[in-house]
Write a protein that holds these residues in place. Sequence first.
Motif, PDB file in Angstrom:
ATOM      1  N   VAL A 189       0.852  -1.192   0.000  1.00 20.09           N
ATOM      2  CA  VAL A 189       0.000   0.000   0.000  1.00 20.09           C
ATOM      3  C   VAL A 189       0.885   1.239   0.000  1.00 20.09           C
ATOM      4  O   VAL A 189       1.780   1.374   0.841  1.00 20.09           O
ATOM      5  CB  VAL A 189      -0.934   0.015   1.220  1.00 20.09           C
ATOM      6  CG1 VAL A 189      -1.716   1.325   1.293  1.00 20.09           C
ATOM      7  CG2 VAL A 189      -1.888  -1.172   1.177  1.00 20.09           C
ATOM      8  N   VAL A 190       0.637   2.167  -0.933  1.00 22.89           N
ATOM      9  CA  VAL A 190       1.428   3.394  -0.990  1.00 22.89           C
ATOM     10  C   VAL A 190       0.665   4.603  -0.447  1.00 22.89           C
ATOM     11  O   VAL A 190       1.269   5.555   0.041  1.00 22.89           O
ATOM     12  CB  VAL A 190       1.923   3.688  -2.420  1.00 22.89           C
ATOM     13  CG1 VAL A 190       2.934   2.641  -2.866  1.00 22.89           C
ATOM     14  CG2 VAL A 190       0.769   3.800  -3.418  1.00 22.89           C
ATOM     15  N   LEU A 191      -0.659   4.566  -0.555  1.00 25.21           N
ATOM     16  CA  LEU A 191      -1.474   5.697  -0.099  1.00 25.21           C
ATOM     17  C   LEU A 191      -2.763   5.144   0.496  1.00 25.21           C
ATOM     18  O   LEU A 191      -3.429   4.312  -0.124  1.00 25.21           O
ATOM     19  CB  LEU A 191      -1.793   6.624  -1.274  1.00 25.21           C
ATOM     20  CG  LEU A 191      -2.326   8.028  -0.961  1.00 25.21           C
ATOM     21  CD1 LEU A 191      -1.281   8.853  -0.209  1.00 25.21           C
ATOM     22  CD2 LEU A 191      -2.721   8.742  -2.247  1.00 25.21           C
ATOM     23  N   ARG A 192      -3.090   5.601   1.701  1.00 24.59           N
ATOM     24  CA  ARG A 192      -4.331   5.135   2.331  1.00 24.59           C
ATOM     25  C   ARG A 192      -5.011   6.302   3.029  1.00 24.59           C
ATOM     26  O   ARG A 192      -4.409   6.968   3.880  1.00 24.59           O
ATOM     27  CB  ARG A 192      -4.068   4.011   3.331  1.00 24.59           C
ATOM     28  CG  ARG A 192      -5.345   3.465   3.985  1.00 24.59           C
ATOM     29  CD  ARG A 192      -5.107   2.090   4.576  1.00 24.59           C
ATOM     30  NE  ARG A 192      -4.260   2.133   5.741  1.00 24.59           N
ATOM     31  CZ  ARG A 192      -4.692   2.254   6.998  1.00 24.59           C
ATOM     32  NH1 ARG A 192      -6.010   2.371   7.223  1.00 24.59           N
ATOM     33  NH2 ARG A 192      -3.862   2.267   8.011  1.00 24.59           N
ATOM     34  N   ALA A 193      -6.246   6.566   2.643  1.00 21.70           N
ATOM     35  CA  ALA A 193      -7.069   7.589   3.283  1.00 21.70           C
ATOM     36  C   ALA A 193      -8.127   6.896   4.119  1.00 21.70           C
ATOM     37  O   ALA A 193      -8.720   5.908   3.683  1.00 21.70           O
ATOM     38  CB  ALA A 193      -7.730   8.474   2.235  1.00 21.70           C
ATOM     39  N   ASN A 248       3.466   5.884   6.474  1.00 18.83           N
ATOM     40  CA  ASN A 248       3.671   6.931   7.466  1.00 18.83           C
ATOM     41  C   ASN A 248       2.462   7.865   7.525  1.00 18.83           C
ATOM     42  O   ASN A 248       1.943   8.271   6.482  1.00 18.83           O
ATOM     43  CB  ASN A 248       4.920   7.748   7.139  1.00 18.83           C
ATOM     44  CG  ASN A 248       6.175   6.897   7.115  1.00 18.83           C
ATOM     45  OD1 ASN A 248       6.434   6.149   8.047  1.00 18.83           O
ATOM     46  ND2 ASN A 248       6.933   6.993   6.038  1.00 18.83           N
ATOM     47  N   ASP A 249       2.040   8.216   8.727  1.00 13.89           N
ATOM     48  CA  ASP A 249       0.924   9.130   8.909  1.00 13.89           C
ATOM     49  C   ASP A 249       1.386  10.542   8.548  1.00 13.89           C
ATOM     50  O   ASP A 249       2.249  11.114   9.220  1.00 13.89           O
ATOM     51  CB  ASP A 249       0.450   9.089  10.355  1.00 13.89           C
ATOM     52  CG  ASP A 249      -0.843   9.868  10.591  1.00 13.89           C
ATOM     53  OD1 ASP A 249      -1.174  10.736   9.756  1.00 13.89           O
ATOM     54  OD2 ASP A 249      -1.512   9.616  11.608  1.00 13.89           O
ATOM     55  N   VAL A 250       0.817  11.103   7.479  1.00 13.47           N
ATOM     56  CA  VAL A 250       1.200  12.441   7.027  1.00 13.47           C
ATOM     57  C   VAL A 250       0.036  13.423   7.159  1.00 13.47           C
ATOM     58  O   VAL A 250       0.053  14.502   6.561  1.00 13.47           O
ATOM     59  CB  VAL A 250       1.706  12.423   5.566  1.00 13.47           C
ATOM     60  CG1 VAL A 250       2.978  11.595   5.448  1.00 13.47           C
ATOM     61  CG2 VAL A 250       0.635  11.908   4.601  1.00 13.47           C
TER      62      VAL A 250
END
Length: 258
Positions: free
Chosen positions: A16-20, A79-81
């Motif tokens: 997973v590269v991006l998770r909203a 990472n949480d951004v």
Amino acid sequence: MTAVMPARTTPDQGNVVLRAQGLSKRFGGLLAVQNVSFTQYAGEILAVIGPNGAGKTTLLNLLSGVYRPTSGQLWLLGNDVTGHAMEARCHAGLGRAFQIVRPFPEMTVHENVTVGALFGKRGMNLPQARERAYDLLERTGLAAHADKAAHELTLLQDKRLEVARALATQPQVLLLDEVMAGLRPAEAQEAVALVRSVQESGVSVLFIEHIMPVVRDLADRVVVMDQGQVIAEGTYREVTANPQVVSAYLGTETELHA
């Protein structure tokens, strides 16, 4: 010249590269984005579509850091951004190309991309940035225009420059905001080939688009928004057969299946 389409890359669903998760954005009394969740995988081209006013650009602004969410979280490469500013997200591996391109008009094409390279990953010196810029101009078909002032470019070349500048920051995930807007059909196909080549180079792509044939030709998966919410997710065939999606597009299937 007919664009040669690179082979489609198979997304890595184990990475997973991006998770909203539950992203929402309120402007006063307007809830522009409401509880949006999705996952993007490595090597995937993910499209976000929806009628005008669906909240797509607001979502992209939440992803890139233009806006801070009212609620919800965003993870980039694990990472949480969520609370990170735009430049921090860029340094962490998130790039963005805008619909309305704004290069430095009096600088050369090569200088514009060099600036992007210097702004991206930390530790790149000027000679390295210049070399990376030349490599990207070759990849995006702009090498012959390297010494032109940016204001001399055509619209298609402007779009290519915008993508080159975003790629110069060395993103692992690239956000594209309607980069096909204003292009003629043949130009749009060239742009499709360019985006596919970006995917082939190992960069995951998330894009907003209104031109349904472009979505059909590019997207591995599609997220559909309406009135700030996700109403469907799946392959292009799956979402365009969804009655709720058809209804969101004013009850006609013509646009979806053009």
